[in-house]
Design an enzyme around this catalytic site. Sequence first.
Site, PDB file in Angstrom:
ATOM      1  N   ASP A 263       0.861  -1.162   0.000  1.00  9.05           N
ATOM      2  CA  ASP A 263       0.000   0.000   0.000  1.00  9.05           C
ATOM      3  C   ASP A 263       0.917   1.238   0.000  1.00  9.05           C
ATOM      4  O   ASP A 263       2.140   1.143   0.170  1.00  9.05           O
ATOM      5  CB  ASP A 263      -0.975  -0.010   1.186  1.00  9.05           C
TER       6      ASP A 263
HETATM    7  C1  BGC Z   1      -4.821   3.396  -0.019  1.00  8.98           C
HETATM    8  C2  BGC Z   1      -5.090   2.386  -1.106  1.00  8.98           C
HETATM    9  C3  BGC Z   1      -4.878   3.018  -2.457  1.00  8.98           C
HETATM   10  C4  BGC Z   1      -3.473   3.607  -2.528  1.00  8.98           C
HETATM   11  C5  BGC Z   1      -3.127   4.226  -3.866  1.00  8.98           C
HETATM   12  C6  BGC Z   1      -3.522   4.147  -0.210  1.00  8.98           C
HETATM   13  O1  BGC Z   1      -3.382   5.192   0.674  1.00  8.98           O
HETATM   14  O2  BGC Z   1      -4.835   2.745   1.235  1.00  8.98           O
HETATM   15  O3  BGC Z   1      -6.366   1.869  -0.981  1.00  8.98           O
HETATM   16  O4  BGC Z   1      -5.075   2.079  -3.468  1.00  8.98           O
HETATM   17  O5  BGC Z   1      -3.365   4.598  -1.527  1.00  8.98           O
HETATM   18  O6  BGC Z   1      -3.787   5.405  -4.081  1.00  8.98           O
END
Ligand code: BGC
Length: 735
Positions: A263
């Site tokens: 993530d």
């Molecule tokens: C979120 C994800 C997301 C990623 C990319 C993160 O902060 O938890 O769900 O896909 O950012 O934007």
Amino acid sequence: MEQKELIKLLNSLSLDEKIGQLVQLNGNFFDSNEKVATGPIAKIGIDKEKIPLTGSILNTMGAKELKKLQDKYLEKNEKKIPMLFMADILNGFKTIFPIPLGLGCSFDPELVKKTAQIAAKEAAVSGIHVTFSPMVDMARDARWGRVMETYSEDNLLNCAYAKAMVEGYQGDHDPDSTISACVKHYAGYGAPIAGRDYNTVELSERTLREFYLPSYKAAVDAGCDLVMASFNTIDGIPVTANERLLKEILRDEWGFDGVVISDHSAVKELVPHGFAKDEKEAAKLAIEAGLDIDMMTATYSNYLAKLVEEGKLDIKYIDEAVMRVLELKNKLGLFENPYRGGNEEAEKKYIMCDEFREFAREVVTKTCVLLKNDSILPLNKNNKIAIVGPYATSKDVCGMWSINVDSDSAVTLYDGLKKKFENLVASKGATVIDDSSLFESFNRYTPIDNVIDDNKEELLQKAIDTAKDAEIIIVAIGEHPQQSGEGGSRGDITIAPSQIKLLKEMRKLNKPIVTLVFSGRPLALNEVANNSDALLQCWFPGTEAGDGIADIICGDVNPSGRLSMTFPHSVGQCPIYYNEFSTGRPAKTSKHSRRFTSRYIDIPNEPTYCFGYGLTYSEFKYSEVELDKQVLTPDSKIKASVVVENTSERQGVETVQLYIRDLFGSVVRPVKELKGVQKIILQPHEAKKVEFEISEEMLKFIRKDMHFDSEAGDFEVFIGKDSNTENKANFELKK
Ligand code: BGC
């Protein structure tokens, strides 16, 4: 490309080129003509020379823009390995559907699959290759802002939606109309302690496996190309570097051979977690645990090569990860066509085309949930109506994750209703929240509209003046889209005081009140319900908000949504979910004095609206449950049936729900578990027999010995309109 060519390509790469494939940055790094490292480059501390080696980009869209980026990149990339373009596309790309939790309320995976197909088409022609969706974190706590991104508190539904979304996005991998799916956030991210985002997760092995893992596995079984590791710890180990989850369970047990991505910034966050002493160690721990792509940090880029050179990291970990990335690029056909489906002409033709918008409107009508109706709805088209509240004319109805939306594209309630009701006036009456400091550091959002207004009294008075001559008042209130979603945890899940004041002022006018609630989570709605004659939960309905809701309000469409998540009485009940255990002192049946049973002394145990609940404009009557036999064996099935009758004058859809309770076991079992759903259409006064088959397979769970199996014994089977149903019969499983 043949596999052997891919291997040859891998072997031809330098160590830096390999590591580049494992790094993901956003588009800002490539736009910039920075001579010195400032802005994004300085922020994450990446070596500028390494940027041209980056293997994938997140959240940059548009066929023209991405073609330019890809061309520029390939020009400099000696080995001509195209970049992957990934993006957050959750409930639609440009044509926005209701938020996933709303979609969950359709109890209709086929409908939800079609939303993914449309999102995939729009994204594919815009040059996107991968979406960070579906998000199928099982969630039971309405304080957690990210409940808006998931589908349900129930596993049967979550698994069905996980499969539907993956199939919808990926289809047959046709380059012009599909994209790869990345299921997230593996694993258990939906259970942060106290509902606070990013917080610690504590789950027993049994609970993790029985309740939290199945939805991710359903996505993997459906062929999902990528998996995103979650931010949280499980049993004290951050998932980003959790070998047991990323290797033993995901790859060895489930056979997943696709790409695992971190993530956002999570590799580096192993340091503040207190799991790695520095970023170098974080890089080593993550890659060795099976984490392929480092999203938005310089950790892999800065340290993997050093670790290999110092003999502290076996290069096989890097080779394996790079191979998986190359295989994905190959599967997507990027070596043959690096732009894939990206096509400006197709963008014009498909994005937000009439067909997609019409479908989005239908989805709105199937996902709003009618919570209360004291014979007010549907409204007569000749009624003189006032619509008040911050959502009366707002276009900000697509939810926090609709980051690609054209802000002007949504149909407002006023515009939708105006097409049905000639005699309509509108007034805002209040802002959504009273305190703009809630948004202080949210840089992506400019909370101008609907947040703060100096003239609260004037605003309210205008609404009173507007509504006083109306026959019926519609009050459109709720939480702000930024009060849910990532980083949107709330300790108070009620609607802001100024909106409640508006509702009460409207009540004083002594007219029927229809309240529409916009939110990204189940809110505590008692006060709202008590001051309304009808109450419709609208979620954030997306592009077709106004038209879809107007279809319901005027009765052109009969609502059919059912709650896929429990609506608590108040925040003190959270987490609350229908499939809880009984405890040794159940409040309703325990022989102990009331005081010493499992209950609160100041609030009820029961939620305001239970899982599965929802009204329609029709009325349905259920017969008693009938079983064709009372004993089930592993090689037989029981037929359980009811007769459902539409006792009203309106055709309607009834969502018939089958629940089972295992009365005792080697480990305790939930008081009810959803095991089947059938949506049936009944004409006025029509009656239909609805039959479910019960098999031994449906009774399996993780037993005391940790095997997934059934246990002989007594069961109850319930068939009814929601999880509160007491319409039941008994059977026995003999093995
Ligand atoms: C979120 C994800 C997301 C990623 C990319 C993160 O902060 O938890 O769900 O896909 O950012 O934007």
